[in-house]
Design a protein around this motif. Structure first.
Motif, short mmCIF file in Angstrom:
data_model
loop_
_atom_site.label_atom_id
_atom_site.label_comp_id
_atom_site.label_asym_id
_atom_site.label_seq_id
_atom_site.Cartn_x
_atom_site.Cartn_y
_atom_site.Cartn_z
N LYS A 91 -11.04 -9.69 7.06
CA LYS A 91 -10.09 -10.14 6.22
C LYS A 91 -9.06 -10.92 6.90
O LYS A 91 -8.65 -10.42 7.98
CB LYS A 91 -9.27 -9.03 5.20
N CYS A 115 0.27 2.57 7.34
CA CYS A 115 -0.24 1.45 6.82
C CYS A 115 -1.13 0.66 7.77
O CYS A 115 -0.56 0.28 8.80
CB CYS A 115 0.93 0.58 6.12
N ASP A 118 -3.69 -4.47 5.90
CA ASP A 118 -4.98 -5.17 5.42
C ASP A 118 -5.11 -5.89 4.11
O ASP A 118 -5.88 -6.17 3.61
CB ASP A 118 -6.11 -4.20 5.67
N ASN A 120 -3.54 -4.64 1.46
CA ASN A 120 -3.28 -3.82 0.24
C ASN A 120 -1.94 -4.02 -0.41
O ASN A 120 -1.00 -4.49 0.03
CB ASN A 120 -3.51 -2.20 0.56
N ASP A 121 -2.02 -3.54 -1.77
CA ASP A 121 -0.98 -3.98 -2.58
C ASP A 121 0.55 -3.34 -2.24
O ASP A 121 1.60 -3.63 -2.66
CB ASP A 121 -1.16 -3.44 -4.14
N CYS A 123 1.42 -3.09 1.21
CA CYS A 123 1.87 -3.48 2.31
C CYS A 123 2.88 -4.70 2.12
O CYS A 123 2.48 -5.65 1.58
CB CYS A 123 0.97 -3.96 3.11
N GLY A 127 0.52 -7.83 1.72
CA GLY A 127 0.12 -7.62 0.30
C GLY A 127 -0.09 -8.90 -0.47
O GLY A 127 0.92 -9.82 -0.22
#
Length: 473
Positions: A91, A115, A118, A120-121, A123, A127
């Motif tokens: 990613k 964290c 990657d 994720n919502d 971050c 995000g």
């Protein structure tokens, strides 16, 4: 000295650089020439806005350009924020970073424990994977927050544009508002963002829609970043049978109570869409009053020009002459209508960018202290393999005072021995920034990075640039 050698300084004197280790009411659109109409006038009515003029104005020399380069500089009190590519497994995301002047180190702008950044919502740095067409990836630091635009649609046939903001400590990334939603398919491709300005607590953006059935349209949106309230600004129809040229879109600058924007209206003799086949070709500048909603045409502006910027009611603009390879610099006082020639027929080896566009060449910008001119635009590249090498070599650079006195032409330095490179220019509060990429050709001691020097030092003959962070994008 040419800007090919401009960047040579910043870059080729790399060993001598000081590397930082510490471091209201509805108002109808009008013009002097009469009423303006729009094909969307029945649906869009230009009205006044609640504007807080104590909030910061835009910085015209630090506006994100159209291309994917995150050119704008986000300067904090003790360091810099920037956008760069971050990978996690397979990613990739456009991540926010913070560069600390005291330590000379960069970290992802996320304070969440453990964290892995990657996408994720939760971050703050990654995000949402904010990959969108146009210049939306060039994040903007404004009034204590970093604002990001992203396509949050979960289905491939949808485009849902939303505005987010991240706090400067990396604690939170939150949605400000949804802006628009479009279904994508055979008849509609993904919209593109062309320009973005933050001013007096508002965000103004231009979006270009591509409808395979009827062509395309350029639209202006204004968003209140405190309330999330949004609306479309009516772009006037200029003359029956004309349309806004696709390649030039709409350019934006804000100054005081006004949004200045240009639209190049064209018509063709036939379906062949070339400059030689035009039956009509005119660039029009409008002023939209943010407080009253009034739109007026700036009729003193010429039909064709390359670039413009505005400071304190004065429009500065360049006109490029391809035949003589010269450019001229003018100012227009919007209060008096007086046009002043600041520099006339400045000779170059080669100039391009006859029209205002996202890739304009003889580009003038201001940090509200000085005027800066880059003859091949605020972003550019050099390639030895280019067949038009003799043309693209002529990257020139100038600094003028606001009253038109030439303070600097070119930068001293050595040539760089790299076959392919690119640069981006910005200016913030009396400092020049050049972001350079050598695409890995510099060897172990890469020249790539963001460099800065005070404008005053440049004018006084200084050559000591500070190398800051290296952003990969």
């Amino acid at each position: 000295m040419k800007m090919k050698k401009v960047l040579s300084v910043v870059l080729a004197i790399f060993t001598a650089l000081a590397v930082t280790a510490c471091s209201g009411e509805s108002t109808s659109a009008s013009s002097v020439g009469g009423n303006l109409t729009s094909e969307n006038s029945s649906a869009i009515e230009n009205t006044g806005n609640k504007v807080d003029d104590t909030l910061p104005q835009c910085e015209p020399a630090n506006l994100p350009s159209y291309v994917f380069d995150a050119r704008n500089v986000m300067k904090g009190k003790e360091g810099y924020y920037y956008t760069s590519t971050l990978s996690s497994g397979d990613k990739f995301s456009n991540a926010l970073y913070y560069y600390d002047l005291a330590t000379g180190k960069s970290i992802p702008l996320c304070s969440k424990p453990q964290c892995i950044h990657d996408g994720n919502d939760f971050c703050t740095a990654t995000g949402g994977f904010f990959f969108i067409n146009g210049n939306g990836n060039a994040d903007v630091l404004y009034n204590g927050y970093i604002y990001r635009l992203g396509n949050i649609a979960e289905e491939p046939d949808k485009y849902d544009l939303a505005l987010f903001k991240a706090d400067l400590q990396g604690n939170e990334l939150s949605k400000v508002t949804d802006i628009l939603s479009v279904s994508i398919g055979e008849d509609m491709s993904e919209p593109e963002l062309w320009s973005k300005v933050f001013h007096y607590g508002k965000m103004i953006i231009t979006v270009q829609f591509h409808d395979d059935g009827t062509g395309f349209s350029n639209r202006l949106y204004i968003v209140d970043i405190s309330t999330g309230e949004k609306k479309e600004i009516n772009v006037p129809e200029h003359k029956k049978g004309t349309r806004v040229e696709y390649e030039t879109g709409i350019s934006l600058v804000c100054d005081g109570d006004w949004l200045y924007y240009t639209a190049r209206y064209v018509a063709y003799k036939s379906q062949v869409q070339s400059e030689a086949n035009m039956s009509y070709n005119r660039t029009v500048m409008y002023r939209y009053n943010l407080k009253t909603g009034e739109t007026t045409e700036v009729e003193e502006m010429p039909d064709i020009y390359s670039s413009f910027t505005v400071n304190d009611g004065i429009i500065y603009y360049t006109v490029a002459d391809r035949k003589s390879n010269t450019f001229s610099l003018y100012s227009l006082d919007t209060n008096t209508g007086k046009v002043t020639t600041l520099a006339e027929k400045v000779q170059q080896t080669y100039v391009d960018g006859k029209y205002v566009s996202h890739n304009n060449k003889v580009t003038v910008v201001t940090d509200r202290k000085y005027l800066y001119i880059c003859t091949r635009g605020l972003t550019g590249y050099y390639s030895e393999s280019n067949v038009n090498k003799e043309k693209q070599d002529d990257i020139d650079f100038y600094i003028y005072s606001l009253d038109g006195k030439q303070l600097l032409h070119g930068l001293p330095g050595k040539s760089i021995d790299v076959a392919y490179w690119s640069y981006s220019f910005a200016a913030v509060d009396g400092e020049v920034y050049l972001r350079f990429s050598d695409y890995g050709q510099g060897g172990g001691e890469s020249l790539s990075g963001m460099y800065t020097i005070k404008t005053e030092d440049l004018i006084n003959g200084g050559t000591e640039w500070t190398k800051l962070y290296k952003a990969i994008n």
